[in-house]
Scaffold this motif. Structure first.
Motif, PDB file in Angstrom:
ATOM      1  N   ILE A   1       0.857  -1.009   0.077  1.00 54.07           N
ATOM      2  CA  ILE A   1       0.005   0.059   0.158  1.00 54.07           C
ATOM      3  C   ILE A   1       0.809   1.341   0.094  1.00 54.07           C
ATOM      4  O   ILE A   1       0.644   2.230  -0.543  1.00 54.07           O
ATOM      5  CB  ILE A   1      -0.968   0.054   1.039  1.00 54.07           C
ATOM      6  N   ARG A   2       2.046   1.274   0.806  1.00 57.71           N
ATOM      7  CA  ARG A   2       2.860   2.307   0.941  1.00 57.71           C
ATOM      8  C   ARG A   2       3.426   2.469  -0.634  1.00 57.71           C
ATOM      9  O   ARG A   2       3.670   3.788  -1.143  1.00 57.71           O
ATOM     10  CB  ARG A   2       4.160   2.058   1.897  1.00 57.71           C
ATOM     11  N   GLN A   3       3.711   1.450  -1.120  1.00 58.93           N
ATOM     12  CA  GLN A   3       4.469   1.466  -2.533  1.00 58.93           C
ATOM     13  C   GLN A   3       3.389   2.258  -3.505  1.00 58.93           C
ATOM     14  O   GLN A   3       3.945   2.958  -4.310  1.00 58.93           O
ATOM     15  CB  GLN A   3       4.763   0.025  -2.992  1.00 58.93           C
ATOM     16  N   ILE A   4       2.244   1.795  -3.467  1.00 62.05           N
ATOM     17  CA  ILE A   4       1.112   2.204  -4.205  1.00 62.05           C
ATOM     18  C   ILE A   4       0.894   3.685  -4.246  1.00 62.05           C
ATOM     19  O   ILE A   4       1.015   4.354  -5.198  1.00 62.05           O
ATOM     20  CB  ILE A   4      -0.170   1.559  -4.117  1.00 62.05           C
ATOM     21  N   TYR A   5       1.077   4.187  -2.915  1.00 63.78           N
ATOM     22  CA  TYR A   5       0.729   5.659  -2.620  1.00 63.78           C
ATOM     23  C   TYR A   5       2.271   6.429  -3.251  1.00 63.78           C
ATOM     24  O   TYR A   5       1.874   7.396  -3.873  1.00 63.78           O
ATOM     25  CB  TYR A   5       0.868   5.999  -1.228  1.00 63.78           C
ATOM     26  N   TRP A   6       3.283   5.841  -3.305  1.00 71.37           N
ATOM     27  CA  TRP A   6       4.274   6.589  -3.559  1.00 71.37           C
ATOM     28  C   TRP A   6       4.472   6.510  -5.068  1.00 71.37           C
ATOM     29  O   TRP A   6       4.760   7.411  -5.714  1.00 71.37           O
ATOM     30  CB  TRP A   6       5.743   5.731  -3.058  1.00 71.37           C
ATOM     31  N   LYS A   7       3.989   5.527  -5.712  1.00 69.64           N
ATOM     32  CA  LYS A   7       3.859   5.471  -7.171  1.00 69.64           C
ATOM     33  C   LYS A   7       2.817   6.313  -7.820  1.00 69.64           C
ATOM     34  O   LYS A   7       2.974   7.258  -8.919  1.00 69.64           O
ATOM     35  CB  LYS A   7       3.479   4.333  -7.660  1.00 69.64           C
ATOM     36  N   GLN A   8       1.769   6.742  -7.032  1.00 66.59           N
ATOM     37  CA  GLN A   8       0.545   7.743  -7.357  1.00 66.59           C
ATOM     38  C   GLN A   8       0.919   9.115  -7.504  1.00 66.59           C
ATOM     39  O   GLN A   8       0.536   9.858  -7.972  1.00 66.59           O
ATOM     40  CB  GLN A   8      -0.574   7.266  -6.497  1.00 66.59           C
ATOM     41  N   TRP A   9       2.066   9.314  -6.451  1.00 67.27           N
ATOM     42  CA  TRP A   9       2.638  10.701  -6.255  1.00 67.27           C
ATOM     43  C   TRP A   9       3.079  11.035  -7.490  1.00 67.27           C
ATOM     44  O   TRP A   9       3.421  12.515  -7.780  1.00 67.27           O
ATOM     45  CB  TRP A   9       3.224  10.961  -4.895  1.00 67.27           C
ATOM     46  N   LYS A  10       3.868  10.336  -8.152  1.00 65.88           N
ATOM     47  CA  LYS A  10       4.568  10.605  -9.433  1.00 65.88           C
ATOM     48  C   LYS A  10       5.635  11.676  -9.430  1.00 65.88           C
ATOM     49  O   LYS A  10       6.988  11.263  -9.460  1.00 65.88           O
ATOM     50  CB  LYS A  10       3.665  10.659 -10.683  1.00 65.88           C
TER      51      LYS A  10
ATOM     52  N   GLY B   1      14.318   2.757  -6.090  1.00 61.62           N
ATOM     53  CA  GLY B   1      12.886   2.291  -6.379  1.00 61.62           C
ATOM     54  C   GLY B   1      11.922   2.282  -5.537  1.00 61.62           C
ATOM     55  O   GLY B   1      11.937   2.477  -4.372  1.00 61.62           O
ATOM     56  N   TYR B   2      10.695   2.138  -6.015  1.00 60.87           N
ATOM     57  CA  TYR B   2       9.423   2.175  -5.375  1.00 60.87           C
ATOM     58  C   TYR B   2       9.321   1.004  -4.075  1.00 60.87           C
ATOM     59  O   TYR B   2       9.034   1.511  -2.995  1.00 60.87           O
ATOM     60  CB  TYR B   2       8.490   1.958  -6.291  1.00 60.87           C
ATOM     61  N   TRP B   3       9.844  -0.144  -4.408  1.00 63.96           N
ATOM     62  CA  TRP B   3       9.732  -1.161  -3.473  1.00 63.96           C
ATOM     63  C   TRP B   3      10.654  -0.900  -2.318  1.00 63.96           C
ATOM     64  O   TRP B   3      10.236  -0.902  -1.300  1.00 63.96           O
ATOM     65  CB  TRP B   3      10.272  -2.506  -3.985  1.00 63.96           C
ATOM     66  N   ARG B   4      11.839  -0.207  -2.664  1.00 67.30           N
ATOM     67  CA  ARG B   4      12.910   0.198  -1.618  1.00 67.30           C
ATOM     68  C   ARG B   4      12.397   1.361  -0.686  1.00 67.30           C
ATOM     69  O   ARG B   4      12.442   1.317   0.603  1.00 67.30           O
ATOM     70  CB  ARG B   4      14.198   0.327  -2.340  1.00 67.30           C
ATOM     71  N   ILE B   5      11.741   2.448  -1.454  1.00 63.71           N
ATOM     72  CA  ILE B   5      11.278   3.476  -0.729  1.00 63.71           C
ATOM     73  C   ILE B   5      10.070   3.069   0.297  1.00 63.71           C
ATOM     74  O   ILE B   5       9.742   3.557   1.098  1.00 63.71           O
ATOM     75  CB  ILE B   5      10.905   4.341  -1.759  1.00 63.71           C
ATOM     76  N   SER B   6       9.335   2.122  -0.173  1.00 67.66           N
ATOM     77  CA  SER B   6       8.196   1.732   0.646  1.00 67.66           C
ATOM     78  C   SER B   6       8.417   0.840   1.999  1.00 67.66           C
ATOM     79  O   SER B   6       7.568   1.127   2.831  1.00 67.66           O
ATOM     80  CB  SER B   6       7.456   0.627  -0.116  1.00 67.66           C
ATOM     81  N   ASN B   7       9.893   0.571   2.060  1.00 65.74           N
ATOM     82  CA  ASN B   7      10.133   0.205   3.709  1.00 65.74           C
ATOM     83  C   ASN B   7      10.933   1.078   4.499  1.00 65.74           C
ATOM     84  O   ASN B   7      11.794   0.693   5.244  1.00 65.74           O
ATOM     85  CB  ASN B   7      10.996  -1.248   3.170  1.00 65.74           C
ATOM     86  N   SER B   8      11.024   2.459   3.608  1.00 65.34           N
ATOM     87  CA  SER B   8      11.964   3.278   4.153  1.00 65.34           C
ATOM     88  C   SER B   8      11.139   4.010   5.561  1.00 65.34           C
ATOM     89  O   SER B   8      10.019   3.824   5.732  1.00 65.34           O
ATOM     90  CB  SER B   8      12.197   4.607   3.304  1.00 65.34           C
ATOM     91  N   HIS B   9      12.016   4.568   6.565  1.00 62.74           N
ATOM     92  CA  HIS B   9      11.593   4.979   7.821  1.00 62.74           C
ATOM     93  C   HIS B   9      10.718   6.268   7.378  1.00 62.74           C
ATOM     94  O   HIS B   9       9.965   6.553   8.143  1.00 62.74           O
ATOM     95  CB  HIS B   9      12.533   5.485   8.672  1.00 62.74           C
ATOM     96  N   ILE B  10      10.965   7.010   6.302  1.00 60.80           N
ATOM     97  CA  ILE B  10      10.045   8.226   6.206  1.00 60.80           C
ATOM     98  C   ILE B  10       8.696   7.885   5.615  1.00 60.80           C
ATOM     99  O   ILE B  10       8.006   8.861   6.117  1.00 60.80           O
ATOM    100  CB  ILE B  10      11.122   8.933   4.891  1.00 60.80           C
ATOM    101  N   LEU B  11       8.509   6.685   4.992  1.00 61.67           N
ATOM    102  CA  LEU B  11       7.093   6.384   4.627  1.00 61.67           C
ATOM    103  C   LEU B  11       6.542   5.822   5.735  1.00 61.67           C
ATOM    104  O   LEU B  11       5.260   5.901   6.097  1.00 61.67           O
ATOM    105  CB  LEU B  11       7.043   5.615   3.291  1.00 61.67           C
ATOM    106  N   HIS B  12       7.186   5.278   6.875  1.00 59.17           N
ATOM    107  CA  HIS B  12       6.501   4.700   8.108  1.00 59.17           C
ATOM    108  C   HIS B  12       6.354   5.691   8.731  1.00 59.17           C
ATOM    109  O   HIS B  12       5.330   5.468   9.492  1.00 59.17           O
ATOM    110  CB  HIS B  12       7.538   3.505   8.479  1.00 59.17           C
TER     111      HIS B  12
ATOM    112  N   GLY C   1      -9.104   3.293   5.343  1.00 55.44           N
ATOM    113  CA  GLY C   1      -9.730   2.371   4.897  1.00 55.44           C
ATOM    114  C   GLY C   1      -9.126   1.015   4.922  1.00 55.44           C
ATOM    115  O   GLY C   1      -9.891  -0.111   4.786  1.00 55.44           O
ATOM    116  N   TYR C   2      -7.962   0.826   5.285  1.00 54.66           N
ATOM    117  CA  TYR C   2      -7.253  -0.703   5.167  1.00 54.66           C
ATOM    118  C   TYR C   2      -7.306  -1.154   6.672  1.00 54.66           C
ATOM    119  O   TYR C   2      -6.875  -0.438   7.728  1.00 54.66           O
ATOM    120  CB  TYR C   2      -5.763  -0.143   5.056  1.00 54.66           C
TER     121      TYR C   2
END
Length: 107
Positions: free
Chosen positions: A32-41, A69-80, A92-93
């Motif tokens: 889900i975090r990866q999807i958000y990061w991709k949507q922001w483009k 990459g998107y997958w690596r950023i999705s596990n970063s502390h900044i998105l957490h 909604g999750y």
């Protein structure tokens, strides 16, 4: 996704699989975090959304300009820190680990 996980948990809640559900829950949050990061483009959109979610300006520019990459950023502390579990729940999750524990306690 909530519809599928509800049906899936209703069927498999009899089994003792808390550790597998926990790892699945963490993986789904990362997706889900990866999807958000991709949507922001765009970089500006990434920066603005990070600032809106409580990250300071300099760190937001630093991560918005990241070449990772998107997958690596999705596990970063900044998105957490920005896309917290509470925020994901508010949009909604549902926490499937919590639902599994409730359903499993009935058996």
């Amino acid at each position: 996704m909530n519809r599928y996980t509800t049906g899936w948990l209703g069927y498999y809640s009899i089994a003792d699989m808390e550790s597998k559900i926990k790892s699945l829950n963490e993986w789904l949050r990362r997706i889900i975090r990866q999807i958000y990061w991709k949507q922001w483009k765009k970089i500006k959109t990434k920066h603005d959304n990070l600032v809106r979610l409580g990250i300071n300006n300099s760190k937001a520019w630093e991560w918005a300009n990241s070449r990772k990459g998107y997958w690596r950023i999705s596990n970063s502390h900044i998105l957490h820190k920005s896309l917290t579990n509470e925020y994901l729940a508010s949009v909604g999750y549902d926490d499937i680990l919590h639902r599994y524990k409730v359903l499993h306690s009935n058996y």
